[in-house]
Design a protein around this motif. Structure first.
Motif, PDB file in Angstrom:
ATOM      1  N   GLY A   1       0.778  -1.234   0.000  1.00 16.51           N
ATOM      2  CA  GLY A   1       0.000   0.000   0.000  1.00 16.51           C
ATOM      3  C   GLY A   1       0.807   1.280   0.000  1.00 16.51           C
ATOM      4  O   GLY A   1       0.259   2.370   0.197  1.00 16.51           O
ATOM      5  N   ARG A   2       2.122   1.154  -0.236  1.00 17.07           N
ATOM      6  CA  ARG A   2       2.959   2.351  -0.191  1.00 17.07           C
ATOM      7  C   ARG A   2       3.514   2.695  -1.577  1.00 17.07           C
ATOM      8  O   ARG A   2       3.224   2.012  -2.560  1.00 17.07           O
ATOM      9  N   GLN A   3       4.319   3.754  -1.676  1.00 17.91           N
ATOM     10  CA  GLN A   3       4.788   4.259  -2.967  1.00 17.91           C
ATOM     11  C   GLN A   3       6.300   4.430  -2.976  1.00 17.91           C
ATOM     12  O   GLN A   3       6.948   4.350  -1.927  1.00 17.91           O
ATOM     13  N   ALA A   4       6.848   4.679  -4.176  1.00 18.90           N
ATOM     14  CA  ALA A   4       8.302   4.736  -4.314  1.00 18.90           C
ATOM     15  C   ALA A   4       8.721   5.785  -5.338  1.00 18.90           C
ATOM     16  O   ALA A   4       7.968   6.146  -6.245  1.00 18.90           O
ATOM     17  N   TYR A   5       9.978   6.257  -5.171  1.00 22.69           N
ATOM     18  CA  TYR A   5      10.644   7.111  -6.164  1.00 22.69           C
ATOM     19  C   TYR A   5      11.780   6.325  -6.802  1.00 22.69           C
ATOM     20  O   TYR A   5      12.495   5.573  -6.118  1.00 22.69           O
ATOM     21  N   VAL A   6      11.975   6.505  -8.114  1.00 26.72           N
ATOM     22  CA  VAL A   6      13.178   6.031  -8.787  1.00 26.72           C
ATOM     23  C   VAL A   6      13.780   7.260  -9.467  1.00 26.72           C
ATOM     24  O   VAL A   6      13.139   7.892 -10.312  1.00 26.72           O
ATOM     25  N   VAL A   7      15.006   7.624  -9.078  1.00 26.80           N
ATOM     26  CA  VAL A   7      15.608   8.884  -9.519  1.00 26.80           C
ATOM     27  C   VAL A   7      16.747   8.621 -10.505  1.00 26.80           C
ATOM     28  O   VAL A   7      17.595   7.758 -10.269  1.00 26.80           O
ATOM     29  N   ALA A   8      16.769   9.380 -11.602  1.00 32.17           N
ATOM     30  CA  ALA A   8      17.842   9.314 -12.591  1.00 32.17           C
ATOM     31  C   ALA A   8      18.535  10.667 -12.683  1.00 32.17           C
ATOM     32  O   ALA A   8      17.947  11.708 -12.342  1.00 32.17           O
ATOM     33  N   SER A   9      19.775  10.667 -13.163  1.00 34.44           N
ATOM     34  CA  SER A   9      20.536  11.926 -13.201  1.00 34.44           C
ATOM     35  C   SER A   9      20.286  12.723 -14.478  1.00 34.44           C
ATOM     36  O   SER A   9      20.588  13.909 -14.533  1.00 34.44           O
ATOM     37  N   ARG A  10      19.752  12.071 -15.512  1.00 35.26           N
ATOM     38  CA  ARG A  10      19.506  12.754 -16.784  1.00 35.26           C
ATOM     39  C   ARG A  10      18.099  12.457 -17.268  1.00 35.26           C
ATOM     40  O   ARG A  10      17.504  11.432 -16.933  1.00 35.26           O
ATOM     41  N   ILE A  11      17.561  13.380 -18.096  1.00 34.46           N
ATOM     42  CA  ILE A  11      16.212  13.204 -18.615  1.00 34.46           C
ATOM     43  C   ILE A  11      16.201  12.207 -19.758  1.00 34.46           C
ATOM     44  O   ILE A  11      15.485  11.206 -19.740  1.00 34.46           O
ATOM     45  N   ASP A  12      17.001  12.500 -20.803  1.00 36.62           N
ATOM     46  CA  ASP A  12      17.086  11.610 -21.960  1.00 36.62           C
ATOM     47  C   ASP A  12      18.437  11.825 -22.626  1.00 36.62           C
ATOM     48  O   ASP A  12      19.302  12.528 -22.096  1.00 36.62           O
ATOM     49  N   GLU A  13      18.627  11.254 -23.793  1.00 36.50           N
ATOM     50  CA  GLU A  13      19.922  11.320 -24.458  1.00 36.50           C
ATOM     51  C   GLU A  13      20.299  12.735 -24.884  1.00 36.50           C
ATOM     52  O   GLU A  13      21.464  13.044 -25.102  1.00 36.50           O
ATOM     53  N   SER A  14      19.315  13.623 -25.023  1.00 36.71           N
ATOM     54  CA  SER A  14      19.626  15.000 -25.412  1.00 36.71           C
ATOM     55  C   SER A  14      20.075  15.828 -24.226  1.00 36.71           C
ATOM     56  O   SER A  14      20.586  16.935 -24.382  1.00 36.71           O
ATOM     57  N   ASP A  15      19.883  15.294 -23.022  1.00 39.83           N
ATOM     58  CA  ASP A  15      20.290  15.996 -21.820  1.00 39.83           C
ATOM     59  C   ASP A  15      21.804  16.005 -21.748  1.00 39.83           C
ATOM     60  O   ASP A  15      22.478  15.096 -22.241  1.00 39.83           O
ATOM     61  N   LYS A  16      22.356  17.034 -21.127  1.00 40.02           N
ATOM     62  CA  LYS A  16      23.815  17.102 -21.009  1.00 40.02           C
ATOM     63  C   LYS A  16      24.303  15.927 -20.173  1.00 40.02           C
ATOM     64  O   LYS A  16      23.621  15.432 -19.283  1.00 40.02           O
ATOM     65  N   ASN A  17      25.530  15.497 -20.451  1.00 40.33           N
ATOM     66  CA  ASN A  17      26.075  14.326 -19.773  1.00 40.33           C
ATOM     67  C   ASN A  17      26.508  14.676 -18.364  1.00 40.33           C
ATOM     68  O   ASN A  17      27.677  14.829 -18.057  1.00 40.33           O
TER      69      ASN A  17
ATOM     70  N   ALA B   1      -1.332  13.230  -9.124  1.00 34.57           N
ATOM     71  CA  ALA B   1      -1.691  11.810  -9.180  1.00 34.57           C
ATOM     72  C   ALA B   1      -0.841  10.993  -8.211  1.00 34.57           C
ATOM     73  O   ALA B   1      -1.339  10.074  -7.551  1.00 34.57           O
ATOM     74  N   PHE B   2       0.444  11.345  -8.094  1.00 32.95           N
ATOM     75  CA  PHE B   2       1.318  10.620  -7.176  1.00 32.95           C
ATOM     76  C   PHE B   2       0.897  10.886  -5.734  1.00 32.95           C
ATOM     77  O   PHE B   2       0.816   9.974  -4.898  1.00 32.95           O
ATOM     78  N   ARG B   3       0.602  12.138  -5.431  1.00 33.29           N
ATOM     79  CA  ARG B   3       0.187  12.500  -4.080  1.00 33.29           C
ATOM     80  C   ARG B   3      -1.130  11.810  -3.706  1.00 33.29           C
ATOM     81  O   ARG B   3      -1.349  11.422  -2.559  1.00 33.29           O
ATOM     82  N   ALA B   4      -2.008  11.641  -4.719  1.00 31.34           N
ATOM     83  CA  ALA B   4      -3.312  11.013  -4.479  1.00 31.34           C
ATOM     84  C   ALA B   4      -3.238   9.489  -4.453  1.00 31.34           C
ATOM     85  O   ALA B   4      -4.257   8.819  -4.231  1.00 31.34           O
ATOM     86  N   GLY B   5      -2.063   8.938  -4.701  1.00 30.66           N
ATOM     87  CA  GLY B   5      -1.922   7.488  -4.687  1.00 30.66           C
ATOM     88  C   GLY B   5      -2.301   6.816  -5.984  1.00 30.66           C
ATOM     89  O   GLY B   5      -2.379   5.580  -6.053  1.00 30.66           O
ATOM     90  N   GLU B   6      -2.519   7.607  -7.046  1.00 31.31           N
ATOM     91  CA  GLU B   6      -2.893   7.026  -8.344  1.00 31.31           C
ATOM     92  C   GLU B   6      -1.670   6.543  -9.119  1.00 31.31           C
ATOM     93  O   GLU B   6      -1.794   5.873 -10.138  1.00 31.31           O
ATOM     94  N   ILE B   7      -0.479   6.907  -8.666  1.00 36.44           N
ATOM     95  CA  ILE B   7       0.781   6.428  -9.242  1.00 36.44           C
ATOM     96  C   ILE B   7       1.541   5.715  -8.140  1.00 36.44           C
ATOM     97  O   ILE B   7       1.692   6.244  -7.033  1.00 36.44           O
ATOM     98  N   ASP B   8       2.001   4.492  -8.448  1.00 37.11           N
ATOM     99  CA  ASP B   8       2.742   3.712  -7.447  1.00 37.11           C
ATOM    100  C   ASP B   8       4.206   4.132  -7.366  1.00 37.11           C
ATOM    101  O   ASP B   8       4.776   4.247  -6.283  1.00 37.11           O
ATOM    102  N   VAL B   9       4.810   4.296  -8.549  1.00 35.92           N
ATOM    103  CA  VAL B   9       6.248   4.587  -8.610  1.00 35.92           C
ATOM    104  C   VAL B   9       6.459   5.811  -9.492  1.00 35.92           C
ATOM    105  O   VAL B   9       6.033   5.834 -10.650  1.00 35.92           O
ATOM    106  N   LEU B  10       7.140   6.816  -8.955  1.00 38.38           N
ATOM    107  CA  LEU B  10       7.432   8.022  -9.729  1.00 38.38           C
ATOM    108  C   LEU B  10       8.880   7.943 -10.208  1.00 38.38           C
ATOM    109  O   LEU B  10       9.814   7.979  -9.408  1.00 38.38           O
ATOM    110  N   VAL B  11       9.062   7.795 -11.527  1.00 42.06           N
ATOM    111  CA  VAL B  11      10.397   7.826 -12.129  1.00 42.06           C
ATOM    112  C   VAL B  11      10.692   9.294 -12.437  1.00 42.06           C
ATOM    113  O   VAL B  11       9.917   9.957 -13.134  1.00 42.06           O
ATOM    114  N   CYS B  12      11.789   9.814 -11.916  1.00 37.45           N
ATOM    115  CA  CYS B  12      11.973  11.258 -11.982  1.00 37.45           C
ATOM    116  C   CYS B  12      13.447  11.650 -11.971  1.00 37.45           C
ATOM    117  O   CYS B  12      14.333  10.811 -11.785  1.00 37.45           O
TER     118      CYS B  12
END
Length: 735
Positions: free
Chosen positions: A511-527, A575-586
């Motif tokens: 019944g709980r939620q999670a964050y998955v954090v990345a350092s870049r948005i996509d391949e066009s993002d600076k390295n 949606a994440f705050r309301a519990g409609e998203i289980d995992v926020l990739v960000c």
């Protein structure tokens, strides 16, 4: 004779003075003498034929006869010539190469006795100097810098005195293509030869108490000392000069505001503050009560408050600031709270309205009789929405105004601004703070409270934010849950990463939620963080695609990053705050201010790409509810690498202040001071925030007490000038 304040063109000549100005901004004798050597080259003596061969990279000087001179043609460019001369009959052989030799080849011929000076290199056993400084001893002609030194280094018979070049320590200066180290050294010698005794700038009792050498001796020895002991004493004295100069600039700024008119707001027993204290759903911690008392007392006075409130994530800074703002609203003033992102500004507005309840519902059904209104202003609002908010602000209906940089726009007029609160102050420059404070009525300087959840080492607080008094919240409110942090070294134990995805699934199933954090948005993002030996970063976009079709395919995933339009960010966070998203990739867009108590696990991919303080900030997004939380730091670097050790250090403690000191130790002050507050680099040549805490604190206390009786001391003003009269730290002059 010359003084420190004299212009250089009268001492070293117009050409050299112009080059010093263009290359380094050096205009006066004082500027030049404070362009200190960056290092000292040992063994920079005149080497005889029986001398030991120097090491590669060593700065050496030779005096000998040219035994061979050969003009050669570059293989790749037949039009390009270069001159190679051989010096004496030395072993190993010594050669010097000069490019573009058209004007010097006639002087550098066999039989001519010369001095050569430069960094030595080796090639196939031959000692080489590439385009060294040179001096033809018979004529005194040669490189400008050596010729200048030769002019002032004559013996009794009028010949060249080589002792000027025969030194145990040789200063190597920060240089440029137009002004080499030798050129600068020549100018320094010229100046010191005619310099009047330098007046003492520090009080005699301070010098005696700390066993310091004189200002005159220090400024001479730092350039020309013949031994390491004298140089070290000079450096110690100049370290104190920097500490005292910076602290004097800061104390002068603090006292300068004593004459300004701050908005007095005596605490009322029957106002919004009293009503809010009575309806608080929890008890303030001892630390919160203590800080609130301090703020309340300062808001009562006519001197503008200038205070920084720092505290761990979740330590309750926001509620303290809200209570302080209510004291201002009770006195008829408005308050502005500026946040760095729309997500954080919207969350502040939501939480302030929630906690105030009917006290924030002026003019609405259910609002109390003395209620105020909380307004939100962000850049993504429609023009109609912005106009409505601006009208509420201009009329004074909104007592608390929360927003982003949108608050700085000229169209925003306050009715009676009395207090400015800056959240995550390191995201804003002083100029931006200044613009917001300037929206107060003429003759009024609003109280200022800046808040940070990034713990600041004491030495940084004293030297960068020293114009602000500091309050600290260390204890966490009751009910906060512990956070366990583990490091995953993917290369060594790839199964652990798979287990991490399973652990996230288990939390969601519970019944709980999670964050998955990345350092870049996509391949066009600076390295971000890409460096030699570092594997490429996993981006948020590819991680999102991989997880929703792979390890987390049975869960509801959301994607959040800085390039999403504002309405999409709001929708995803809602949606994440309301519990409609289980995992926020960000990405780190959730680094500050995001408050979702149900989120109990965070996995940071490529954690080695984040700084220590940033990881601590990210980790603060979990552990905010009733359940214990888990933070996982995943890296493809090895456990024994520097990055691996840093991650293990973060995992070993939740003490943000300990981590802040570790961060300072790792990055040192160049990075930490960086563009702090002013947007410009602060230059500290000798003073180290990491090594000299005792000197900084000594200087702080001395300046505080000495200013009371000697506010116009010219010596102190001279030391402080480098921190107040230049653009580098213009922020110290801001009000």
């Amino acid at each position: 004779m010359v003084a420190l304040s004299d212009r250089l063109d009268f001492v070293v000549g117009e050409k050299a003075a112009r080059q010093l100005d263009e290359a380094f901004g050096i205009r006066t004798v004082n500027d030049l003498l404070r362009h200190f050597p960056r290092k000292y080259s040992t063994g920079s003596t005149v080497l005889g034929e029986d001398s030991e061969p120097p090491e590669e990279g060593e700065h050496v000087t030779f005096v000998d006869e040219i035994t061979n001179a050969e003009l050669k043609t570059a293989k790749r460019d037949p039009k390009r010539k270069y001159l190679v001369i051989t010096l004496g009959h030395r072993r190993p052989k010594v050669t010097a190469t000069f490019f573009n030799p058209r004007f010097i080849k006639k002087g550098l011929t066999p039989g001519v006795r010369v001095m050569l000076s430069g960094e030595v290199g080796y090639y196939k056993g031959t000692m080489q100097l590439t385009h060294p400084a040179f001096l033809i001893l018979d004529s005194g002609k040669g490189s400008r810098s050596l010729a200048k030194i030769a002019e002032t280094s004559k013996d009794d018979s009028g010949g060249l005195d080589l002792s000027a070049f025969n030194r145990e320590f040789f200063p190597i200066y920060p240089a440029s293509s137009k002004m080499q180290s030798w050129d600068i050294y020549a100018c320094v010698r010229q100046v010191l030869d005619v310099l009047d005794p330098v007046p003492e700038v520090l009080p005699e009792e301070f010098i005696r108490a700390h066993d310091l050498t004189s200002e005159d001796r220090a400024l001479r020895d730092i350039h020309l000392a013949e031994n390491a002991a004298d140089r070290d004493r000079a450096q110690r004295r100049l370290t104190y000069d920097e500490a005292v100069g910076l602290q004097w600039a800061l104390v002068a700024r603090r006292h300068g505001e004593l004459a300004e008119s701050g908005p007095p707001a005596p605490r009322k027993d029957d106002g919004l503050l009293a009503a809010m204290m009575a309806r608080l759903p929890f008890e303030l911690t001892a630390g919160q009560k203590e800080v609130l008392e301090t703020l309340s007392a300062e808001l009562t006075g006519t001197r503008p408050m200038n205070r920084m409130l720092q505290g761990e994530v979740g330590s309750g800074k926001t509620i303290v600031s809200v209570l302080a703002m209510l004291q201002m609203v009770d006195a008829g003033y408005q308050c502005a709270l500026m946040a760095p992102t729309e997500v954080l500004a919207a969350q502040h507005a939501r939480s302030v309205r929630d906690i105030l309840g009917p006290l924030a519902m002026a003019g609405q059904l259910g609002g109390t009789e003395n209620a105020t209104r909380v307004a939100l202003l962000t850049g993504s609002m429609t023009q109609q929405q912005k106009k409505q908010v601006r009208d509420e602000v201009a009329s004074g209906e909104a007592g608390i105004v929360i927003g982003t940089h949108a608050l700085l726009q000229d169209a925003v007029d306050f009715h009676r601004l009395g207090m400015v609160v800056i959240d995550e102050q390191h995201r804003f420059g002083v100029e931006q703070r200044d613009r917001l404070r300037a929206k107060a009525p003429e003759g009024l300087t609003p109280h200022l409270l800046v808040m940070t959840a990034t713990p600041i080492p004491r030495t940084v607080a004293l030297t960068v934010y020293g114009d602000l008094e500091t309050s600290t919240l260390r204890e966490l409110p009751r009910g906060r849950q512990p956070i366990t942090t583990n490091t995953i070294f993917i290369a060594d134990k790839p199964r652990w990463l798979q287990r991490a995805w399973e652990r996230i699934t288990e939390e969601v199933r519970a019944g709980r939620q999670a964050y998955v954090v990345a350092s870049r948005i996509d391949e066009s993002d600076k390295n971000n963080g890409d460096g030699e030996g570092a594997p490429p970063a996993t981006t948020a976009v590819e991680l999102f695609d991989y997880l929703r079709s792979g390890p987390l395919s049975g869960l509801l995933l959301g994607l959040m990053h800085g390039r999403l339009p504002a309405d999409e960010k709001d929708a995803v966070m809602g949606a994440f705050r309301a519990g409609e998203i289980d995992v926020l990739v960000c990405t780190t867009v959730i680094e500050v201010g995001v408050d979702v108590p149900n989120a109990t696990v965070m996995l940071v991919m490529d954690a080695d790409r984040f700084g220590i303080s940033q990881l601590h900030q990210l980790r603060g997004r979990i552990g905010r509810g009733e359940h214990a939380s888990l933070c996982l730091l995943a890296t493809r670097m090895s456990e024994d690498s520097k990055a691996g050790q840093r991650l293990k250090a973060v995992a070993s403690t939740l003490d943000g202040f300990k981590l802040a000191d570790l961060d300072l130790e790792e990055r040192r002050e160049g990075d930490v001071l960086g563009y702090a507050q002013s947007g410009r680099t602060i230059t500290l040549r000798f003073l180290s925030l990491f090594e000299h805490r005792d000197i900084i604190e000594t200087a702080r206390e001395f300046c505080r007490s000495y200013y009371e009786t000697h506010p116009d001391d010219p010596g102190m003003a001279l030391l402080a000038a480098q921190f107040t009269d230049t653009e580098r730290v213009e922020y110290l002059d801001k009000a």
